[in-house]
Motif scaffolding. Structure first.
Motif, short mmCIF file in Angstrom:
data_model
loop_
_atom_site.label_atom_id
_atom_site.label_comp_id
_atom_site.label_asym_id
_atom_site.label_seq_id
_atom_site.Cartn_x
_atom_site.Cartn_y
_atom_site.Cartn_z
N ARG A 138 7.20 -34.68 -56.97
CA ARG A 138 8.29 -35.56 -56.50
C ARG A 138 7.85 -37.01 -56.49
O ARG A 138 8.67 -37.91 -56.77
CB ARG A 138 8.74 -35.13 -55.11
CG ARG A 138 9.51 -33.80 -55.15
CD ARG A 138 10.32 -33.52 -53.92
NE ARG A 138 11.27 -34.58 -53.68
CZ ARG A 138 11.50 -35.10 -52.46
NH1 ARG A 138 10.85 -34.64 -51.41
NH2 ARG A 138 12.40 -36.04 -52.30
N LYS A 141 8.27 -38.04 -60.05
CA LYS A 141 9.69 -38.10 -60.41
C LYS A 141 10.39 -39.30 -59.79
O LYS A 141 11.17 -39.99 -60.45
CB LYS A 141 10.38 -36.81 -59.99
CG LYS A 141 11.84 -36.76 -60.35
CD LYS A 141 12.48 -35.47 -59.89
CE LYS A 141 13.97 -35.48 -60.21
NZ LYS A 141 14.66 -34.36 -59.61
N GLU A 142 10.14 -39.56 -58.52
CA GLU A 142 10.84 -40.64 -57.83
C GLU A 142 10.31 -42.02 -58.21
O GLU A 142 11.00 -43.02 -58.03
CB GLU A 142 10.81 -40.42 -56.33
CG GLU A 142 11.61 -39.18 -55.96
CD GLU A 142 12.01 -39.12 -54.51
OE1 GLU A 142 11.99 -40.17 -53.83
OE2 GLU A 142 12.35 -38.02 -54.07
#
Length: 194
Positions: A138, A141-142
């Protein structure tokens, strides 16, 4: 058909022999390149990065010598600050582990997050590894900050976040970790650079 002579066989044998030796070098070269890439994307100097690896090895050895295998204690060093996680059979073992690590050369600080209780199971440790991978994925991804700035360690669904970060990077990392499924608690072990 031509008969193989010593003069034609020797170069062939040499080539085969060298190719088997070079194959063993490929993982070392790839592993070295990966470690070099990780160091380049890290805020620690290459010397401190390597020192952290040495501290982890020495600390694990010191704990093993002191306590044997009755406990499950993990050692993570970041910028010479050592995080101890896992389980100890009693308070005396927890304190002995910390004392052993404090005796390791170049350790600046020890954060002792060892809990008293039975050793975690293989299944529980696998779940913690899975949680760590989800948090790291994450972060990638972020794309709020370079993910190599934050080291993620999970123990009994508690996520520990280490790194040399700005306060905004710390807030973003905590937000990502807290909102990841399976995370029970988030503990900041950051050093701030702003």
């Amino acid at each position: 058909m031509r008969a193989l002579t010593l003069s034609t066989l020797a170069p062939l044998l040499l080539a085969v022999s060298l190719s088997t030796q070079l194959a063993a070098c490929v993982p070392a070269v790839i592993g070295g390149a990966a470690a070099g890439g990780a160091m380049a994307a890290d805020r620690r100097t290459s010397g401190i990065y390597i020192e952290d690896q040495n501290i982890e090895l020495k600390a694990r050895h010191a704990i093993s010598q002191e306590l044997g295998d009755k406990n499950h204690i993990s050692v993570t060093s970041y910028n010479r600050n050592v995080l101890l996680t896992g389980e100890a059979v009693d308070e005396a073992s927890k304190q002995a582990a910390e004392k052993a690590v404090r005796g390791v050369e170049n350790v600046r600080n020890v954060i002792n997050e060892i809990v008293i209780g039975p050793k975690s199971t293989f299944s529980e440790r696998n779940n913690d590894t899975y949680i760590t991978s989800k948090v790291k994925a994450r972060m990638v991804k972020e794309n709020r900050f370079p993910p190599n700035y934050v080291k993620v360690v999970t123990e009994a669904t508690t996520v520990f976040l280490l790194g040399l970060v700005t306060r905004q990077e710390a807030e973003d990392a905590v937000d990502i970790a807290r909102s990841t499924s399976g995370v029970g608690k988030v503990v900041k072990v950051f050093e701030y650079i702003d």
